[in-house]
Design a protein around this motif. Structure first.
Motif, PDB file in Angstrom:
ATOM      1  N   ALA A  62       0.770  -1.188   0.125  1.00  0.00           N
ATOM      2  CA  ALA A  62       0.019  -0.017  -0.009  1.00  0.00           C
ATOM      3  C   ALA A  62       0.892   1.271  -0.109  1.00  0.00           C
ATOM      4  O   ALA A  62       0.533   2.206  -0.754  1.00  0.00           O
ATOM      5  CB  ALA A  62      -0.952   0.111   1.211  1.00  0.00           C
ATOM      6  N   GLN A  63       2.021   1.400   0.865  1.00  0.00           N
ATOM      7  CA  GLN A  63       2.810   2.373   0.846  1.00  0.00           C
ATOM      8  C   GLN A  63       3.469   2.757  -0.701  1.00  0.00           C
ATOM      9  O   GLN A  63       3.683   4.016  -0.830  1.00  0.00           O
ATOM     10  CB  GLN A  63       4.014   1.972   1.655  1.00  0.00           C
ATOM     11  CG  GLN A  63       3.655   2.268   3.251  1.00  0.00           C
ATOM     12  CD  GLN A  63       3.215   3.630   3.598  1.00  0.00           C
ATOM     13  OE1 GLN A  63       2.426   3.889   4.518  1.00  0.00           O
ATOM     14  NE2 GLN A  63       4.025   4.538   3.186  1.00  0.00           N
ATOM     15  N   HIS A  64       3.578   1.578  -1.440  1.00  0.00           N
ATOM     16  CA  HIS A  64       4.203   1.784  -2.824  1.00  0.00           C
ATOM     17  C   HIS A  64       2.937   2.221  -3.789  1.00  0.00           C
ATOM     18  O   HIS A  64       3.290   2.927  -4.863  1.00  0.00           O
ATOM     19  CB  HIS A  64       4.619   0.499  -3.299  1.00  0.00           C
ATOM     20  CG  HIS A  64       6.113   0.242  -2.807  1.00  0.00           C
ATOM     21  ND1 HIS A  64       7.217   0.899  -3.063  1.00  0.00           N
ATOM     22  CD2 HIS A  64       6.279  -0.569  -1.723  1.00  0.00           C
ATOM     23  CE1 HIS A  64       8.196   0.479  -2.556  1.00  0.00           C
ATOM     24  NE2 HIS A  64       7.993  -0.529  -1.550  1.00  0.00           N
ATOM     25  N   TYR A  65       1.659   2.087  -3.574  1.00  0.00           N
ATOM     26  CA  TYR A  65       0.748   2.067  -4.415  1.00  0.00           C
ATOM     27  C   TYR A  65      -0.036   3.638  -4.302  1.00  0.00           C
ATOM     28  O   TYR A  65      -0.337   4.092  -5.045  1.00  0.00           O
ATOM     29  CB  TYR A  65      -0.196   0.999  -4.594  1.00  0.00           C
ATOM     30  CG  TYR A  65      -0.925   0.863  -5.894  1.00  0.00           C
ATOM     31  CD1 TYR A  65      -0.547   0.122  -6.858  1.00  0.00           C
ATOM     32  CD2 TYR A  65      -2.389   1.756  -6.057  1.00  0.00           C
ATOM     33  CE1 TYR A  65      -1.238   0.075  -8.015  1.00  0.00           C
ATOM     34  CE2 TYR A  65      -3.065   1.409  -7.211  1.00  0.00           C
ATOM     35  CZ  TYR A  65      -2.227   0.781  -8.146  1.00  0.00           C
ATOM     36  OH  TYR A  65      -3.147   0.633  -9.259  1.00  0.00           O
ATOM     37  N   PHE A  66      -0.468   3.950  -2.949  1.00  0.00           N
ATOM     38  CA  PHE A  66      -1.006   4.906  -2.527  1.00  0.00           C
ATOM     39  C   PHE A  66      -0.311   6.002  -2.075  1.00  0.00           C
ATOM     40  O   PHE A  66       0.762   5.843  -1.281  1.00  0.00           O
ATOM     41  CB  PHE A  66      -2.109   4.422  -1.519  1.00  0.00           C
ATOM     42  CG  PHE A  66      -3.140   3.679  -2.276  1.00  0.00           C
ATOM     43  CD1 PHE A  66      -4.405   4.226  -3.098  1.00  0.00           C
ATOM     44  CD2 PHE A  66      -3.073   2.315  -2.166  1.00  0.00           C
ATOM     45  CE1 PHE A  66      -5.283   3.258  -3.727  1.00  0.00           C
ATOM     46  CE2 PHE A  66      -4.008   1.390  -2.626  1.00  0.00           C
ATOM     47  CZ  PHE A  66      -5.209   2.020  -3.431  1.00  0.00           C
ATOM     48  N   ALA A  67      -0.634   7.288  -2.092  1.00  0.00           N
ATOM     49  CA  ALA A  67       0.166   8.547  -1.329  1.00  0.00           C
ATOM     50  C   ALA A  67      -0.422   8.444   0.213  1.00  0.00           C
ATOM     51  O   ALA A  67      -1.115   9.279   0.478  1.00  0.00           O
ATOM     52  CB  ALA A  67      -0.323   9.687  -2.208  1.00  0.00           C
ATOM     53  N   ILE A  68       0.182   7.562   0.717  1.00  0.00           N
ATOM     54  CA  ILE A  68      -0.305   7.315   2.177  1.00  0.00           C
ATOM     55  C   ILE A  68       0.810   8.195   3.146  1.00  0.00           C
ATOM     56  O   ILE A  68       1.839   8.237   2.981  1.00  0.00           O
ATOM     57  CB  ILE A  68      -0.164   5.949   2.711  1.00  0.00           C
ATOM     58  CG1 ILE A  68      -1.321   5.188   1.857  1.00  0.00           C
ATOM     59  CG2 ILE A  68      -0.469   5.821   4.065  1.00  0.00           C
ATOM     60  CD1 ILE A  68      -1.143   3.607   2.151  1.00  0.00           C
TER      61      ILE A  68
END
Length: 240
Positions: free
Chosen positions: A95-101
């Motif tokens: 998720a850290q790689h895919y979304f701007a979190i």
């Protein structure tokens, strides 16, 4: 820094000219190689084979083989529970790689549905994806691949608008990407990424585990989903 991380670049000279190819907007697929896979594999294999004797096969995209109901996350067997408990940490990395979190997700809030697959010679899975409202990420784990060069490759499919909406007598260079099965490897990918599984040619039962996951911080909605059917889908999932 952002461009060098997210976009692959390939530069070369063509005569006196410099060409630079930019591979834009890749699908983020996380490969996880489990260091302790060999230790828990025998127990997990035994549990899956026992479940195959107890539970009916679901009919999904599988052509042949056994596809368990998506209820392994509810099982109490220690080896299954231990395996599933390790998945959320890897989902956070994806998720850290895919979304701007801005802040890390709470791994305890991931909701999983997990199933097992057993394939014999000639079995395969038709092209599909796992996307529905709320299900943002999917994955599979190669528990027992059945040996080397025995087929059963997972093939990710290029689903960008051009490959979907045009026909060309010449194939595109990047229509698909084939993953060679290896015991202990897990792949995590966006649930809307299409994929299929090639026919298995081995003699030993091929075993994989797969999952879908959702997280309250990642509210992804499928535009074609109709809210009035949400309750019906929830009921059907419980009895399937």
């Amino acid at each position: 820094m952002q461009n060098s991380y997210h976009f692959a670049r390939f530069a070369y000279c063509f005569g006196e000219n410099m060409h630079e190819v930019l591979s834009l907007f890749p699908s983020q697929v996380l490969r996880v190689t489990w260091s302790d896979a060999a230790e828990f594999a025998p127990g997990l294999i035994a549990e899956v084979l026992q479940l195959r004797q107890q539970l009916p096969s679901a009919s999904k995209t599988n052509v042949g083989g056994w596809h368990s109901p998506s209820v392994l996350q509810l099982r109490s067997e220690p080896v299954i529970s231990c395996f599933i408990s390790q998945i959320p940490a890897h989902l956070n990395v994806w998720a850290q790689h895919y979304f701007a979190i801005e802040t890390p997700l709470d791994p305890a809030l991931w909701q999983l549905e997990v199933w097992a697959n057993c394939n014999e010679t000639g079995h395969f899975n038709k092209a599909h994806d796992h996307f529905r409202s709320g299900v943002v990420v999917s994955g599979f784990y190669y528990l027992r691949c059945g040996g080397d060069d025995v087929g059963g490759e997972t093939v990710f499919i290029n689903q960008q608008s051009c490959p979907l909406n045009i026909h060309s007598p010449l194939p595109l260079r990047e229509q698909s990407f084939s993953v060679t099965p290896k015991d202990g490897d897990m792949y995590i990918f966006p649930s809307w990424l299409g994929h299929r599984v090639n026919p298995y040619r081995g003699s030993a039962t091929r075993i994989s585990l797969a999952f879908n996951a959702s997280h309250p911080a990642l509210q992804v909605v499928k535009k074609t989903d109709k809210p009035r059917f949400a309750k019906i889908r929830k009921i059907l999932r419980k009895i399937s």
